[in-house]
Design an enzyme around this catalytic site. Structure first.
Site, PDB file in Angstrom:
ATOM      1  N   CYS A  31      36.101  29.449   4.932  1.00  0.00           N
ATOM      2  CA  CYS A  31      37.598  29.988   4.861  1.00  0.00           C
ATOM      3  C   CYS A  31      37.972  30.246   3.070  1.00  0.00           C
ATOM      4  CB  CYS A  31      38.569  28.971   5.301  1.00  0.00           C
ATOM      5  SG  CYS A  31      40.281  29.271   4.861  1.00  0.00           S
ATOM      6  N   CYS A  34      41.136  29.246   1.688  1.00  0.00           N
ATOM      7  CA  CYS A  34      41.173  27.477   1.860  1.00  0.00           C
ATOM      8  C   CYS A  34      40.468  27.428   0.594  1.00  0.00           C
ATOM      9  CB  CYS A  34      40.313  26.976   2.875  1.00  0.00           C
ATOM     10  SG  CYS A  34      40.968  27.191   4.602  1.00  0.00           S
TER      11      CYS A  34
END
Length: 106
Positions: A31, A34
């Site tokens: 991600c 993230c």
């Protein structure tokens, strides 16, 4: 204090039974957003010290905790106080915005 890696098995002990407020970051290795907020969360963990715990849960390795909270997208941040969710935030944000969100929630 650095961020704490939390698993499905340790979630209750590390988050719900914590003496201090806990920010839980649901994330994954793949991600991009993230990874963007990761360094900011590390810095905030040090700045807050033992006043606020910042925990990270890898959703690929620990699917039960995010499922129980209805996480559909990551990064997903939840702030727990006294074992209950008091606030949540979805998506990446700059460090200042993350700090403001934590400060208004604790």
């Amino acid at each position: 204090m650095a961020t704490v890696a939390v698993t499905d098995d340790s979630f209750d002990a590390d988050v719900k039974n914590s003496e201090v407020p806990v920010v839980v970051d649901f994330w994954a290795e793949w991600c991009g957003p993230c990874k963007q907020i990761g360094p900011a969360l590390e810095e905030l963990a040090v700045e807050y010290g033992d006043k606020v715990k910042i925990a990270k849960v890898n959703v690929d390795e620990n699917p039960n905790s995010p499922a129980a909270l209805g996480v559909r997208g990551i990064p997903a941040l939840f702030l727990f106080k006294d074992g209950q969710v008091v606030s949540s935030k979805i998506g990446a944000a700059p460090k200042a915005a993350l700090k403001a969100w934590i400060d208004e929630s604790v």
